[in-house]
Design a protein around this motif. Structure first.
Motif, PDB file in Angstrom:
ATOM      1  N   LYS A 193       0.831  -1.203   0.000  1.00  0.00           N
ATOM      2  CA  LYS A 193       0.000   0.000   0.000  1.00  0.00           C
ATOM      3  C   LYS A 193       0.868   1.257   0.000  1.00  0.00           C
ATOM      4  N   LYS A 194       1.947   1.244   0.784  1.00  0.00           N
ATOM      5  CA  LYS A 194       2.854   2.395   0.826  1.00  0.00           C
ATOM      6  C   LYS A 194       3.577   2.569  -0.510  1.00  0.00           C
ATOM      7  N   LYS A 195       3.961   1.453  -1.135  1.00  0.00           N
ATOM      8  CA  LYS A 195       4.635   1.533  -2.429  1.00  0.00           C
ATOM      9  C   LYS A 195       3.716   2.160  -3.477  1.00  0.00           C
ATOM     10  N   ILE A 196       2.438   1.788  -3.446  1.00  0.00           N
ATOM     11  CA  ILE A 196       1.485   2.362  -4.397  1.00  0.00           C
ATOM     12  C   ILE A 196       1.297   3.850  -4.115  1.00  0.00           C
ATOM     13  N   ALA A 197       1.151   4.188  -2.838  1.00  0.00           N
ATOM     14  CA  ALA A 197       0.970   5.601  -2.475  1.00  0.00           C
ATOM     15  C   ALA A 197       2.156   6.439  -2.933  1.00  0.00           C
ATOM     16  N   ASP A 198       3.363   5.930  -2.727  1.00  0.00           N
ATOM     17  CA  ASP A 198       4.565   6.659  -3.147  1.00  0.00           C
ATOM     18  C   ASP A 198       4.608   6.809  -4.665  1.00  0.00           C
ATOM     19  N   ALA A 199       4.243   5.730  -5.376  1.00  0.00           N
ATOM     20  CA  ALA A 199       4.278   5.770  -6.839  1.00  0.00           C
ATOM     21  C   ALA A 199       3.252   6.759  -7.391  1.00  0.00           C
ATOM     22  N   VAL A 200       2.046   6.765  -6.810  1.00  0.00           N
ATOM     23  CA  VAL A 200       1.007   7.683  -7.269  1.00  0.00           C
ATOM     24  C   VAL A 200       1.416   9.127  -7.010  1.00  0.00           C
ATOM     25  N   GLN A 201       1.965   9.411  -5.834  1.00  0.00           N
ATOM     26  CA  GLN A 201       2.399  10.766  -5.513  1.00  0.00           C
ATOM     27  C   GLN A 201       3.503  11.235  -6.451  1.00  0.00           C
ATOM     28  N   ALA A 202       4.465  10.348  -6.714  1.00  0.00           N
ATOM     29  CA  ALA A 202       5.564  10.713  -7.616  1.00  0.00           C
ATOM     30  C   ALA A 202       5.039  10.999  -9.019  1.00  0.00           C
ATOM     31  N   LEU A 203       4.099  10.189  -9.469  1.00  0.00           N
ATOM     32  CA  LEU A 203       3.555  10.377 -10.805  1.00  0.00           C
ATOM     33  C   LEU A 203       2.684  11.629 -10.887  1.00  0.00           C
ATOM     34  N   SER A 204       2.023  11.978  -9.787  1.00  0.00           N
ATOM     35  CA  SER A 204       1.144  13.152  -9.802  1.00  0.00           C
ATOM     36  C   SER A 204       1.901  14.422 -10.164  1.00  0.00           C
ATOM     37  N   LYS A 205       3.131  14.511  -9.703  1.00  0.00           N
ATOM     38  CA  LYS A 205       3.941  15.696 -10.014  1.00  0.00           C
ATOM     39  C   LYS A 205       4.440  15.671 -11.452  1.00  0.00           C
ATOM     40  N   ARG A 206       4.580  14.470 -11.972  1.00  0.00           N
ATOM     41  CA  ARG A 206       5.124  14.325 -13.321  1.00  0.00           C
ATOM     42  C   ARG A 206       4.092  14.628 -14.400  1.00  0.00           C
ATOM     43  N   ILE A 207       2.852  14.138 -14.209  1.00  0.00           N
ATOM     44  CA  ILE A 207       1.860  14.339 -15.266  1.00  0.00           C
ATOM     45  C   ILE A 207       0.701  15.240 -14.848  1.00  0.00           C
ATOM     46  N   GLY A 208       0.743  15.754 -13.616  1.00  0.00           N
ATOM     47  CA  GLY A 208      -0.164  16.833 -13.257  1.00  0.00           C
ATOM     48  C   GLY A 208      -1.549  16.458 -12.801  1.00  0.00           C
ATOM     49  N   PHE A 209      -1.642  15.695 -11.736  1.00  0.00           N
ATOM     50  CA  PHE A 209      -2.940  15.467 -11.116  1.00  0.00           C
ATOM     51  C   PHE A 209      -2.797  15.574  -9.608  1.00  0.00           C
ATOM     52  N   ARG A 210      -3.932  15.727  -8.923  1.00  0.00           N
ATOM     53  CA  ARG A 210      -3.957  15.701  -7.471  1.00  0.00           C
ATOM     54  C   ARG A 210      -4.446  14.331  -7.014  1.00  0.00           C
ATOM     55  N   VAL A 211      -4.077  13.947  -5.813  1.00  0.00           N
ATOM     56  CA  VAL A 211      -4.481  12.646  -5.267  1.00  0.00           C
ATOM     57  C   VAL A 211      -5.458  12.876  -4.118  1.00  0.00           C
ATOM     58  N   ALA A 212      -6.561  12.138  -4.133  1.00  0.00           N
ATOM     59  CA  ALA A 212      -7.561  12.269  -3.074  1.00  0.00           C
ATOM     60  C   ALA A 212      -7.925  10.887  -2.547  1.00  0.00           C
ATOM     61  N   PRO A 213      -8.261  10.797  -1.266  1.00  0.00           N
ATOM     62  CA  PRO A 213      -8.718   9.513  -0.713  1.00  0.00           C
ATOM     63  C   PRO A 213     -10.106   9.182  -1.220  1.00  0.00           C
ATOM     64  N   GLY A 214     -10.342   7.904  -1.497  1.00  0.00           N
ATOM     65  CA  GLY A 214     -11.649   7.489  -1.984  1.00  0.00           C
ATOM     66  C   GLY A 214     -12.364   6.596  -1.002  1.00  0.00           C
ATOM     67  N   PHE A 215     -13.017   5.555  -1.521  1.00  0.00           N
ATOM     68  CA  PHE A 215     -13.842   4.674  -0.710  1.00  0.00           C
ATOM     69  C   PHE A 215     -13.159   3.341  -0.484  1.00  0.00           C
ATOM     70  N   SER A 216     -13.216   2.853   0.735  1.00  0.00           N
ATOM     71  CA  SER A 216     -12.738   1.508   1.033  1.00  0.00           C
ATOM     72  C   SER A 216     -13.748   0.485   0.516  1.00  0.00           C
ATOM     73  N   GLU A 217     -13.338  -0.770   0.480  1.00  0.00           N
ATOM     74  CA  GLU A 217     -14.247  -1.845   0.082  1.00  0.00           C
ATOM     75  C   GLU A 217     -15.222  -2.094   1.230  1.00  0.00           C
ATOM     76  N   ARG A 218     -16.499  -1.783   1.019  1.00  0.00           N
ATOM     77  CA  ARG A 218     -17.493  -1.935   2.081  1.00  0.00           C
ATOM     78  C   ARG A 218     -18.765  -2.572   1.524  1.00  0.00           C
ATOM     79  N   VAL A 219     -19.358  -3.434   2.333  1.00  0.00           N
ATOM     80  CA  VAL A 219     -20.587  -4.119   1.940  1.00  0.00           C
ATOM     81  C   VAL A 219     -21.707  -3.116   1.688  1.00  0.00           C
ATOM     82  N   ILE A 220     -21.698  -2.010   2.408  1.00  0.00           N
ATOM     83  CA  ILE A 220     -22.781  -1.045   2.336  1.00  0.00           C
ATOM     84  C   ILE A 220     -23.016  -0.538   0.922  1.00  0.00           C
ATOM     85  N   PHE A 221     -21.941  -0.384   0.123  1.00  0.00           N
ATOM     86  CA  PHE A 221     -22.109   0.128  -1.230  1.00  0.00           C
ATOM     87  C   PHE A 221     -22.882  -0.860  -2.105  1.00  0.00           C
TER      88      PHE A 221
END
Length: 269
Positions: A193-221
């Motif tokens: 999970k940390k490796k993915i977070a680091d990769a997404v953050q690094a890429l965000s600066k390279r191609i220009g997007f912001r990162v936001a928290p989304g939804f966890s896997e939940r039965v309710i949805f």
């Protein structure tokens, strides 16, 4: 003019329709007028979500805020200009028909590359790209080296967003605010999970997007979809006491709405 929100990527199962419905319903509940379109003309998950909601309201007589859904209008061939694509025309007419009355227009794109999706991305003031929290879905954004996880270059989808940005710039429109939303995050596999977070953050600066928290896997949805309901409707339908999972999911939605930074939106729910 209405602020156009596009929910798009080119992978299925990332939570696009769930994200779209919760964002649209949250905006309506905060007093905004919201028009919605579903460009997945085959699957129509978002459209069915709204249809399920309308049926629930009619059946139970409970007044729930609901975004205004519109199908793409049919167009006679003789209404097209020479060389004009019929899907371009249908999408344009749908947006024109809603933008005078709506504060926001939310467009849900299919999980594949289509002409409609490509055009919709050029209309986006805000682009939301849900992403499952795994390197399988990270491939949506960039090509990576299998051994080092080093980013080798942008994906085909990222290049499409870049092209959409270029077209908007040429037309004198404001830049797309691109927000990548990390869905289905979980407590397991913390190292990965940390490796993915680091990769997404690094890429965000390279191609220009912001990162936001989304939804966890939940039965309710999954439970809410057949009735067209969202987390924000639970108390209205008689769920007085929310369990811990529901409270956490509601907080996830609140954080996402704040991170989207939509114009004129004060997150209060």
């Amino acid at each position: 003019m209405a602020h156009i929100i596009v929910v798009g990527n080119e992978k299925g199962g990332s939570g696009k329709s769930t994200t779209a419905m919760h964002v649209a319903t949250a905006l309506v509940r905060m007093g905004h007028k919201v028009g919605v379109l579903d460009l997945d003309l085959r699957q129509r998950s978002f459209a069915r979500y709204v249809e399920n909601r309308q049926k629930f309201i009619a059946k139970h007589g409970i007044l729930l805020p609901c975004p205004a859904f519109r199908d793409l209008p049919e167009v006679a061939p003789d209404a097209l200009r020479p060389g004009e694509n019929i899907y371009d025309h249908r999408l344009s007419q749908a947006v024109i028909g809603m933008e005078e009355e709506a504060d926001f227009i939310l467009i849900d794109c299919p999980g594949s590359h289509t002409r409609l999706s490509q055009v919709a991305h050029t209309l986006a003031d805000t682009l939301i790209t849900p992403l499952n929290d795994s390197f399988i879905d990270f491939d949506l954004l960039a090509r990576i080296d299998a051994d080092s996880n080093r980013v080798l270059g942008p994906s085909i989808y990222s290049e499409m967003v870049w092209n959409a940005r270029q077209l908007r710039a040429k037309a004198g429109l404001k830049p797309i605010d691109w927000v990548v939303v990390r869905n289905r995050t979980g407590p397991q596999q913390m190292h990965n999970k940390k490796k993915i977070a680091d990769a997404v953050q690094a890429l965000s600066k390279r191609i220009g997007f912001r990162v936001a928290p989304g939804f966890s896997e939940r039965v309710i949805f999954r439970e809410l979809f057949p009735r067209g309901l969202t987390l924000l409707d639970l108390r209205d339908i008689g769920v007085v006491k929310l369990n811990l999972s529901n409270v956490a999911a509601r907080q996830e939605l609140r954080e996402l709405m704040r991170e989207l930074r939509l114009p004129g939106v004060s997150v209060e729910f």
